[in-house]
Design an enzyme around this catalytic site. Structure first.
Site, PDB file in Angstrom:
ATOM      1  N   ARG E 106      12.874 -15.166  19.263  1.00 14.90           N
ATOM      2  CA  ARG E 106      11.761 -15.358  18.327  1.00 14.90           C
ATOM      3  C   ARG E 106      11.081 -14.031  17.979  1.00 14.90           C
ATOM      4  O   ARG E 106      10.735 -13.776  16.822  1.00 14.90           O
ATOM      5  CB  ARG E 106      10.759 -16.346  18.953  1.00 14.90           C
ATOM      6  CG  ARG E 106       9.471 -16.591  18.241  1.00 14.90           C
ATOM      7  CD  ARG E 106       9.556 -16.955  16.748  1.00 14.90           C
ATOM      8  NE  ARG E 106      10.609 -17.854  16.390  1.00 14.90           N
ATOM      9  CZ  ARG E 106      11.307 -17.767  15.260  1.00 14.90           C
ATOM     10  NH1 ARG E 106      11.032 -16.819  14.368  1.00 14.90           N
ATOM     11  NH2 ARG E 106      12.293 -18.610  15.003  1.00 14.90           N
ATOM     12  N   LYS E 141      -2.928  -2.095   2.051  1.00 11.42           N
ATOM     13  CA  LYS E 141      -3.173  -3.520   2.341  1.00 11.42           C
ATOM     14  C   LYS E 141      -2.048  -4.060   3.218  1.00 11.42           C
ATOM     15  O   LYS E 141      -1.253  -4.911   2.809  1.00 11.42           O
ATOM     16  CB  LYS E 141      -3.302  -4.301   1.032  1.00 11.42           C
ATOM     17  CG  LYS E 141      -4.499  -3.842   0.203  1.00 11.42           C
ATOM     18  CD  LYS E 141      -4.650  -4.598  -1.110  1.00 11.42           C
ATOM     19  CE  LYS E 141      -5.878  -4.060  -1.865  1.00 11.42           C
ATOM     20  NZ  LYS E 141      -6.051  -4.693  -3.181  1.00 11.42           N
ATOM     21  N   LYS E 173     -12.504   6.515  -5.123  1.00 13.27           N
ATOM     22  CA  LYS E 173     -12.559   5.235  -5.808  1.00 13.27           C
ATOM     23  C   LYS E 173     -13.962   4.973  -6.355  1.00 13.27           C
ATOM     24  O   LYS E 173     -14.899   5.753  -6.116  1.00 13.27           O
ATOM     25  CB  LYS E 173     -12.139   4.128  -4.846  1.00 13.27           C
ATOM     26  CG  LYS E 173     -10.756   4.398  -4.233  1.00 13.27           C
ATOM     27  CD  LYS E 173     -10.284   3.270  -3.345  1.00 13.27           C
ATOM     28  CE  LYS E 173      -9.710   2.138  -4.187  1.00 13.27           C
ATOM     29  NZ  LYS E 173      -8.977   1.160  -3.340  1.00 13.27           N
ATOM     30  N   GLU E 203      -9.886   7.424  -9.206  1.00  9.50           N
ATOM     31  CA  GLU E 203      -9.773   6.152  -9.912  1.00  9.50           C
ATOM     32  C   GLU E 203     -10.607   6.212 -11.175  1.00  9.50           C
ATOM     33  O   GLU E 203     -11.769   6.624 -11.137  1.00  9.50           O
ATOM     34  CB  GLU E 203     -10.275   5.025  -8.997  1.00  9.50           C
ATOM     35  CG  GLU E 203     -10.306   3.672  -9.666  1.00  9.50           C
ATOM     36  CD  GLU E 203     -10.874   2.585  -8.749  1.00  9.50           C
ATOM     37  OE1 GLU E 203     -10.659   2.655  -7.518  1.00  9.50           O
ATOM     38  OE2 GLU E 203     -11.543   1.675  -9.277  1.00  9.50           O
ATOM     39  N   ASP E 224      -7.213   1.914 -13.302  1.00  3.69           N
ATOM     40  CA  ASP E 224      -7.466   0.623 -12.661  1.00  3.69           C
ATOM     41  C   ASP E 224      -7.676  -0.486 -13.667  1.00  3.69           C
ATOM     42  O   ASP E 224      -8.521  -0.379 -14.576  1.00  3.69           O
ATOM     43  CB  ASP E 224      -8.712   0.744 -11.771  1.00  3.69           C
ATOM     44  CG  ASP E 224      -8.831  -0.445 -10.826  1.00  3.69           C
ATOM     45  OD1 ASP E 224      -7.799  -0.857 -10.252  1.00  3.69           O
ATOM     46  OD2 ASP E 224      -9.955  -0.970 -10.670  1.00  3.69           O
TER      47      ASP E 224
END
Lengths: 287, 287, 287, 287, 287, 287
Positions: E106, E141, E173, E203, E224
């Protein structure tokens, strides 16, 4: 010629240390350059070569960097720990896959350069006292994480080790006396609380303090920042009943005079806190 | 005056490092001397004092040694990281229980001496180039386990950082070329495999190699072991299209001439591999 | 009354050990029973109560189990380490959320029962020798992972500590002599290689061996498996020049006779390898 | 005869545990005595020999201490885990370098003595019930860090294991009931929150409580501190519908009467919290 | 056919990760079922078989689960990382003891299913852009603890990697701009503080912002949440002077249009945060 | 409103996991962008906001990322674990220093998105069975390192947990039967070796196997890959004597039919192996 045996602590302590050093260098993504530029099947013949004269220490530890990345490398040690080498001497020859050799290079050289630097400096100072009984010892002024290795390098250099840490001997220093109420109560408290197998040393700054120390159950005295002349008197006062250690601001220029005063040990913080890197390089050829 | 804020990495990275250093010093049984000699309720007033002039780096990291042993100590920073201090300057004042102050002393001084030593040496060399645009950068020739801290000390000294490890930029060195079949295939392999956000630098030993490098998609060139004169020609050839870095055997005596050749960066391994310890002491009084 | 101060090693060593013990008990899913059965806002008033008479050791260490699960518990120590208590004595009172108290209970009792068991047994044997100078010392026959704590419990019981490990003193035993070529070469090799601050002890099985040991630069002799009569002769032969330690098969029944032979130390492996758990319970009420 | 296979958890769990035990014994500087006194090339022939009769448990785990220090030792197991041996029986023969054998000796004996002590005590008590269906089970009263190994030793002794921790079964004890508002709400809360594959046991102190438990969806009842007579009534009331476990103050003298009352399990905390060390020694010869 | 070589990071990073995953699955007591049900000497012949079509990634990492439990298993890789396989394809054949194969199953499948799922999804989206220069890149992410492996799976799928973490490139950002006082001061602060070898990306949400960015010393712009039409204008404005990256809500349906706008990179968070497991099974026979 | 209490495992398990995730993101040099661009004294007001509807899980765990970087942040939870929220709902409000909020953002969102994704998917499927007694359970098909958290998210979603690992219940699957010689010997071996408090489940593929299982001492049967019709017959055969679990290829479309067949549990691997990330964002303002 096969790889020589490595000490018991090698696998337990030094390999994890080198593994950590490799992880520090490889980060999350590994050796971007080598992985991109060098074919996976490229072979190499590499030599670890001393760039200056000195005493080698830490070669097997350094070689762990290569072995951790590739267990199939063929490594032959030519001049290992304790060897005195001239510039240009080949310390070890490494044959096998080019990638792991390149990736481990800097990690191996960093540890080998530092430890051989300590051994070389120690050997130099020890050499100047070869006709005397005084031993050169290192202190706890070591690099965080490397104490056992740095103390090993001092031994390879012909020096001896003082305490490995706060837990293997008692050393009552001036700051302790400030809050302990004097030499006698400090020593008595120590003697009452410390196991039989642990030695007790006290720091004294003057011959008066030494006189008091000589009335107490201590094993050694640290004679701090005394001139050779005062040291000579101190050694005479002790008369072999205790170990004597000179400490404080002793340099290569003054060490001989201190030793001639007859102390058993001279402790030198700079052996480990101010290290001149020993220059080693990896000579690398395609194979 | 309160303890100043500490950086985000402080708790994540530096505190564990200091914890490990304390464990290394304390061994299994702890500080035999202090625990035996100093009463549990003894109080002390201690000062971290510079013994020579220099640039402070790592004070908060060093103070973690005290804080880890006793969260109730009162610590006041007088001159923190980045301060240029004279001999005798008090860096921090520590009040509280005598035992943890004595137990943490050596661990704190070891890290503070090393990092301030790096910052001091860096500041000295950076100071000689203050009228020039060239930056002093450190290398990967750092102490195993201390890289991020040593690079931080270089920044505190006014230097800049080159790669933190093998994974954050590509640097194609002579050994890579040996197995990659030359500069062009090496760069092309790197460009094809490396992410867009990663810079590529190549080492060149001659102006011929530099000429080839200028035809390739690289971001920087490391000009290895070139004389100031050759460096000047190299900088002219590059004409600002790439970053230029001089490297190899550069000393405090030669660094100005190298910088005047117009390179963007000078990398110095000895900033971190051959550190002169900065002398700091703990002045300790009963309180 | 507030929680008393804890030793420096508490946060560095003992808290991680208790954390590991909690993790061992909690597994992946935690305390299924308590989390299911006890409401999150239930409060409790709990008392750690001795179920038999004895010497307490490890109370603060055990309390770490509660503190690690809930920093808001109010804990008041009534009888801490070193206290001699009767059955029924309350050692500490814990008030706060019911869940963490129930979850930590077993982990806390396991460590407290073991350490107090060691302290109690040590205190009993030490008590029988209170009019003699002989000290009871423990050995390296400790539980893996718990050596420092078990040696601490021996000290709380009035005993003293022999070596903490293989690295803080030299003890040349019969097995070493088998391969070292005899007592003299063994001691000479040790003296040449070991730092000045480390004591050397040799094991001798006969008075003949002891006679040889007395000609060598050792600090202590371990007199192995000798009858009280032979020990008496041995102590006379040594005449105070070295520390003397009796070892081997000494029981509570024979220990007084051994001590009366005049040895400095008696080492007892069973103090730590065959521990009778001290019975402590958590009396628990809703609050 | 070759070394028998070791269980899957050997490398994952037990080797790290033994590594940690070696580190605890070796400290920073390693085995000072052996490294100084025994030549690096000395060879030895050693036998692990039982000094008393008993059931062996943990031999392979103990042997890991030798293997971790030297992968070239030749180790032959003569009587491994589960063997019932007489005093004087050789358990394993070890040939190879003398140093690692001497350095690992104490670590290996400490773990083997403890685990074989548990197995021996368990086997003795299990032997007295061989004609009955009742099983002897251990509890969570284990040594911090050694739970899985101690439970393994119980199995080797013929006992069975109760919960490994707080997370693999539900056991609602008296303290839980104090804050849960009684047996019924406690069981209902548990049944509603716990996965289908987890069993639920409740502690009952009286037959009245047992009667209530029999109306609830539980899998087992712990009959606490009941006399054999009461236990007999309890077993009759249960009538095989639930597992029955007797617990509380059961000794070797009373265990047979408890078992004859017909319970399925008897849990004994002292199997693991009060261990009589099994005496094993390393007989060592030069080779 | 032998097991192919594994990358340098395999032993340093991936093996510890798989070891941790095994520990998570084995808990304290190990594989109860297999240890009870399968004889220790049972042999098996097992095949890792793809249950659907896809791109394989992580096979060697997954195989470490088997190797960690039994170094004697014979493992033959048939289709390793990078292979595009049909349903029913055998990826590797494992022969040896049945127990470790069953116990590791597993853990191995969990990692192989996840990484091959990422590679398969990446390969699908990359395949739709094969005639364009635009690269697909992943983001931060990722799953906690698996970042390097997930980014590796993206590369195996034909994608490229953006930043590995917060420390290997600067990405300014919108949230940074909120507190930095605008694009220009933010970029200037970054340029002044960041090493030469680190790229800077900003960004921008509008073409006006892009116009300002083009006046600043940045290496890349993240465009973006722009429509393909706006992206086309943005790419024209940039004119190849900077790298361009499209980001924000791009799906398999819209990715082609975005790529055709001419950006250099398209970053897709869902490549790693919303993974469809690749179905692999272990076909197992007695041998 | 204050931060709600966190579960006991929070500090023991989840905080280390988040610390590791932060370390993975921060690398050696930390958040280059924030440290360079955002002033140390900048303050921010930030909101964690759901971008879609769903069931929240892991909020406190995610918030640990912020708390680990700055213990002085003020965090107010608005909708915590178990809440069903609409798009746009504020989950928590964070006030304090801007730097740690920005640095922790991605780590927090990664864990919150994954766990809430699992809870949301579980809640959706559980909702379709609200009038039935069948429970939805997850499997061991979890992400390496995150099993306990993912199983927690399933519980928050209204599902139940099957085994946490190989050590807390016995599940005899087809591969075990291959080497165990059939169902009966397998169950008998398990029953003989496994503790009383551990349940035993067997996988059956046919009603014939089920008939055999019903003659054996098992607690549950896994009915593998059976049609709803066959499941209905199986449930009838079992007649409530054992737990019944349906498994194998069950989708949201088929789950209702399977549940209506009357099984006690339906296990779904995709709850944890194929997770759709729940979209959460950090809305950030200067403060």
């Amino acid at each position: 010629m096969t790889t020589p045996p490595v000490p018991p602590l090698y696998h337990l302590f030094y390999v994890p240390l080198i593994r950590h050093a490799l992880e520090e260098d490889l980060g999350r993504a590994g050796d971007l350059t080598t992985d991109a530029v060098v074919p996976a099947d490229a072979l190499a013949h590499a030599r670890l070569v001393a760039r200056g004269p000195g005493r080698i220490a830490g070669l097997e530890v350094a070689l762990a960097a290569f072995r951790l990345l590739d267990t199939h490398l063929h490594i032959q040690v030519e001049h290992g720990d304790g060897a005195d080498v001239a510039a240009g001497t080949t310390l070890a020859v490494i044959d096998g896959a080019a990638r792991p050799i390149l990736t481990a290079e800097r990690t191996a050289l960093n540890i080998l350069g530092r430890l051989s630097g300590i051994a070389t400096a120690t050997a130099a100072i020890v050499g100047t006292l070869s006709d005397l009984k005084t031993e050169i010892v290192c202190t706890r002024k070591t690099t965080p994480g490397l104490r056992a290795l740095e103390k090993y390098a001092v031994r390879i250099g012909g020096g001896s080790n003082h305490r490995f840490g706060l837990d293997d001997a008692v050393l009552i220093k001036d700051n302790h006396l400030v809050v302990a109420g004097g030499l006698r109560p400090a020593v008595e408290r120590a003697r009452a609380r410390i196991g039989h197998m642990v030695k007790i040393e006290v720091e004294v700054d003057t011959l008066e303090q030494l006189a008091e120390a000589l009335t107490l159950p201590v094993d050694a005295v640290l004679l701090d920042n005394m001139s050779p002349e005062t040291l000579r008197k101190a050694v005479a006062m002790v008369g072999g009943r205790l170990l004597t250690e000179a400490s404080g601001g002793i340099t290569p220029e003054t060490v001989r005079a201190v030793a001639e005063a007859g102390v058993d040990m001279i402790s030198l913080g700079w052996l480990t806190h101010t290290v001149k890197n020993f220059d080693v390089a990896l000579d690398f050829q395609s194979a």
